[in-house]
Design a protein around this motif. Structure first.
Motif, PDB file in Angstrom:
ATOM      1  N   ASP A  52       1.004  -1.190   0.074  1.00  0.00           N
ATOM      2  CA  ASP A  52      -0.135  -0.109  -0.128  1.00  0.00           C
ATOM      3  C   ASP A  52       0.906   1.089   0.113  1.00  0.00           C
ATOM      4  O   ASP A  52       1.293   1.729   1.097  1.00  0.00           O
ATOM      5  N   GLU A  54       0.253   4.181  -0.569  1.00  0.00           N
ATOM      6  CA  GLU A  54      -0.404   5.340   0.099  1.00  0.00           C
ATOM      7  C   GLU A  54       0.094   5.569   1.835  1.00  0.00           C
ATOM      8  O   GLU A  54       0.543   6.565   2.302  1.00  0.00           O
ATOM      9  N   SER A  55      -0.267   4.383   2.459  1.00  0.00           N
ATOM     10  CA  SER A  55      -0.125   4.438   3.946  1.00  0.00           C
ATOM     11  C   SER A  55       1.439   3.846   4.392  1.00  0.00           C
ATOM     12  O   SER A  55       1.941   4.322   5.405  1.00  0.00           O
ATOM     13  N   ALA A  57       2.108   1.135   5.337  1.00  0.00           N
ATOM     14  CA  ALA A  57       2.029   0.368   6.431  1.00  0.00           C
ATOM     15  C   ALA A  57       1.500  -1.036   6.185  1.00  0.00           C
ATOM     16  O   ALA A  57       1.393  -1.900   7.251  1.00  0.00           O
ATOM     17  N   GLN A  58       1.560  -1.471   4.955  1.00  0.00           N
ATOM     18  CA  GLN A  58       1.029  -2.572   4.711  1.00  0.00           C
ATOM     19  C   GLN A  58       2.079  -3.325   3.705  1.00  0.00           C
ATOM     20  O   GLN A  58       2.661  -2.784   2.817  1.00  0.00           O
ATOM     21  N   VAL A  76       1.045  -5.889   8.669  1.00  0.00           N
ATOM     22  CA  VAL A  76       0.439  -4.544   8.772  1.00  0.00           C
ATOM     23  C   VAL A  76       0.645  -3.760  10.004  1.00  0.00           C
ATOM     24  O   VAL A  76       0.384  -4.456  11.083  1.00  0.00           O
ATOM     25  N   THR A  78      -0.431  -1.531  12.342  1.00  0.00           N
ATOM     26  CA  THR A  78      -1.613  -1.046  12.591  1.00  0.00           C
ATOM     27  C   THR A  78      -1.555   0.049  13.862  1.00  0.00           C
ATOM     28  O   THR A  78      -2.589   0.617  13.896  1.00  0.00           O
ATOM     29  N   TYR A  79      -0.446   0.196  14.525  1.00  0.00           N
ATOM     30  CA  TYR A  79      -0.138   1.449  15.297  1.00  0.00           C
ATOM     31  C   TYR A  79       1.328   1.784  15.514  1.00  0.00           C
ATOM     32  O   TYR A  79       1.817   0.788  15.395  1.00  0.00           O
ATOM     33  N   ARG A 121      -8.228  -3.235  17.671  1.00  0.00           N
ATOM     34  CA  ARG A 121      -7.962  -4.020  16.349  1.00  0.00           C
ATOM     35  C   ARG A 121      -8.478  -5.378  16.166  1.00  0.00           C
ATOM     36  O   ARG A 121      -8.253  -6.142  15.086  1.00  0.00           O
TER      37      ARG A 121
END
Length: 137
Positions: A52, A54-55, A57-58, A76, A78-79, A121
């Motif tokens: 990903d 864009e983020s 983070a994945q 991922v 997630t935090y 989550r």
């Protein structure tokens, strides 16, 4: 600091670490290590490809072969704490998860934050095993 243990962690007794290094704009290296019950260091190396952009983070992470480009992440973030001192990472089906820290100990507030994030989550904290770390004085 804590994890839902994965098969590659079966030898780990303490001092689990994950080290990341930038390889290029879409790939990072991952080196996981730990100390076994026999006092030996066990290492596992892999690569992670951003799924990903864009983020950022994945990732698709593979420890046993060259990762193939994929839109499906298995790792991922997630935090991430504001100062990058604490992170919670897992896979989409929640069969794997890790609480990561830049230090060998977490404050009570950090543990509460991590537990809260995990619950938010969809993780069950009781599935996580704490990882002891040798703290030198």
């Amino acid at each position: 600091m804590a994890s839902i243990p994965q098969p590659f962690q079966s030898l780990c007794e303490r001092d689990t670490q994950a080290e990341y290094a930038h390889l290029d704009d879409s790939t990072i290296s991952v080196t996981n290590s730990c100390t076994t019950a026999q006092g030996m260091v066990s290492r596992l190396q892999g690569k992670a490809v951003v799924t990903d952009p864009e983020s950022l983070a994945q990732f698709s992470v593979n420890f046993f072969a060259e990762p193939q480009p994929s839109d499906t992440p298995n790792y991922v973030v997630t935090y991430l704490d504001e100062d990058y001192s604490l992170a919670v990472v897992g896979n989409p089906d929640r069969s794997a998860g890790w609480v990561l820290s830049r230090t060998k100990t977490l404050s009570a507030r950090q543990w509460e934050d991590a537990k809260s994030v995990l619950a938010d989550r969809g993780y069950e904290f009781s599935h996580f095993q704490l990882t002891p770390h040798t703290v030198s004085h």
